[in-house]
Structure formats: C-alpha cells, structure tokens
Motif scaffolding. Structure first.
Motif, PDB file in Angstrom:
ATOM      1  N   ILE A  20       4.708  -4.712   0.041  1.00 24.29           N
ATOM      2  CA  ILE A  20       6.014  -5.046  -0.531  1.00 24.29           C
ATOM      3  C   ILE A  20       5.917  -5.927  -1.776  1.00 24.29           C
ATOM      4  N   HIS A  21       4.923  -6.780  -1.830  1.00 26.41           N
ATOM      5  CA  HIS A  21       4.817  -7.701  -2.961  1.00 26.41           C
ATOM      6  C   HIS A  21       4.538  -6.983  -4.282  1.00 26.41           C
ATOM      7  N   LEU A  22       4.108  -5.728  -4.215  1.00 27.16           N
ATOM      8  CA  LEU A  22       3.736  -5.026  -5.434  1.00 27.16           C
ATOM      9  C   LEU A  22       4.939  -4.621  -6.285  1.00 27.16           C
ATOM     10  N   LYS A  23       6.035  -4.258  -5.670  1.00 24.22           N
ATOM     11  CA  LYS A  23       7.255  -3.831  -6.371  1.00 24.22           C
ATOM     12  C   LYS A  23       8.420  -3.898  -5.400  1.00 24.22           C
ATOM     13  N   ILE A  75       0.909   8.789   0.370  1.00 25.42           N
ATOM     14  CA  ILE A  75       1.614   8.166  -0.744  1.00 25.42           C
ATOM     15  C   ILE A  75       1.818   9.249  -1.796  1.00 25.42           C
ATOM     16  N   VAL A  76       3.074   9.448  -2.195  1.00 19.54           N
ATOM     17  CA  VAL A  76       3.422  10.526  -3.115  1.00 19.54           C
ATOM     18  C   VAL A  76       4.086   9.948  -4.357  1.00 19.54           C
ATOM     19  N   VAL A  77       3.656  10.426  -5.523  1.00 20.21           N
ATOM     20  CA  VAL A  77       4.325  10.103  -6.790  1.00 20.21           C
ATOM     21  C   VAL A  77       5.035  11.372  -7.233  1.00 20.21           C
ATOM     22  N   GLU A  78       6.350  11.277  -7.434  1.00 16.70           N
ATOM     23  CA  GLU A  78       7.144  12.424  -7.873  1.00 16.70           C
ATOM     24  C   GLU A  78       7.835  12.091  -9.187  1.00 16.70           C
ATOM     25  N   GLY A  79       8.090  13.133  -9.967  1.00 20.28           N
ATOM     26  CA  GLY A  79       8.762  12.949 -11.248  1.00 20.28           C
ATOM     27  C   GLY A  79       7.757  12.804 -12.370  1.00 20.28           C
ATOM     28  N   SER A  92      -0.934   0.370  -4.093  1.00 21.83           N
ATOM     29  CA  SER A  92      -0.423   0.393  -2.719  1.00 21.83           C
ATOM     30  C   SER A  92      -1.463   0.975  -1.774  1.00 21.83           C
ATOM     31  N   ALA A  93      -2.118   2.059  -2.181  1.00 16.83           N
ATOM     32  CA  ALA A  93      -3.161   2.670  -1.349  1.00 16.83           C
ATOM     33  C   ALA A  93      -4.305   1.695  -1.109  1.00 16.83           C
ATOM     34  N   GLN A  94      -4.719   1.017  -2.163  1.00 17.26           N
ATOM     35  CA  GLN A  94      -5.815   0.053  -2.032  1.00 17.26           C
ATOM     36  C   GLN A  94      -5.413  -1.093  -1.112  1.00 17.26           C
ATOM     37  N   ARG A  95      -4.213  -1.589  -1.280  1.00 17.49           N
ATOM     38  CA  ARG A  95      -3.747  -2.723  -0.468  1.00 17.49           C
ATOM     39  C   ARG A  95      -3.631  -2.347   1.011  1.00 17.49           C
ATOM     40  N   ILE A  96      -3.063  -1.173   1.288  1.00 19.53           N
ATOM     41  CA  ILE A  96      -2.940  -0.717   2.676  1.00 19.53           C
ATOM     42  C   ILE A  96      -4.322  -0.545   3.294  1.00 19.53           C
TER      43      ILE A  96
END
Length: 127
Positions: A20-23, A75-79, A92-96
């Motif tokens: 959560i702290h990331l964004k 984790i998906v990036v769309e757009g 986020s992937a690294q943090r998780i």
C-alpha cells in the motif's frame, strides 16, 4: 494490451499492507487497483497454485531454490504501458515477494527474480 507478473509466495496476500505504501490503492472485488486515466495496475487476491497448470521451467527453478511456494498472486498492467505503471507493478511484485518469502516471475522475459533485500534483486536463470 496488458502486462502480467506473477508472484509465488509461501503465504497469500491477505491485505494491502504489503504494498500500500507504494501508491494509492483501492479495493475492488478480488483486486486491489491503482489507476489513472490512461492505465491501471491490478493486484489479484492470491490463489493456491496448481502445479499441473504452471510453467514446467518455472517449477524447476522454484525446486532449485528449495523454497515452498503455495500461492500465486497475479499483477496486471492494463492500458497505456507507461514507465510509471510498469514500475509500480514491478515494485509491488518485488515487495510482495520480499515480505511473503517468495519470488516473482516475468513471463515476458521468462525470468524468476529473488528479492534479496529492499531495493536489491538477483535473477535466477531458467536454464
């Protein structure tokens, strides 16, 4: 077009305190979402892995690591694939993976990454 990352961990992601702290994230059904007008990053709830449906090379790499992974988080990036969205997904992937004792897998590069500590990663070759 979308970009996917997969995080394999010993424990499931059960809340957003890991990233959560990331964004700014909002909860929407089975996803946590971070979005702008042109892109969004979605983090799905963790699900138990089904070894029969996973990439065999990935499973071999996980076996070599001698780590117990029981859950997969997508984790998906769309757009629009802008640097900011990709960076949020990767961080986020690294943090998780770091917080939940796991690794993350990028199917585009076919690379498994082991977080060593905050800000450091070591890539494990698939071969």
């Amino acid at each position: 077009m979308s970009t996917d990352l997969f995080v394999y961990t010993e424990e499931p992601v059960v809340n957003d305190s890991v990233f959560i702290h990331l964004k700014k994230w909002t909860r929407e059904g089975i996803y946590w979402a971070c979005r702008t007008k042109t892109w969004q990053v979605l983090i799905a709830e963790s699900s138990p892995i089904n070894r029969e449906n996973e990439n065999p090379a990935l499973l071999a790499a996980l076996t070599r690591l001698q780590t117990t992974v029981l859950y997969r988080t997508e984790i998906v990036v769309e757009g629009r694939q802008c640097n900011e969205a990709i960076a949020i997904a990767a961080a986020s992937a690294q943090r998780i993976a770091f917080e939940l004792h796991g690794v993350f897998y990028d199917p585009t590069s076919d690379n498994v990454t082991i977080p060593l500590s905050a800000g450091q990663v070591a890539a494990l070759p698939q071969k």
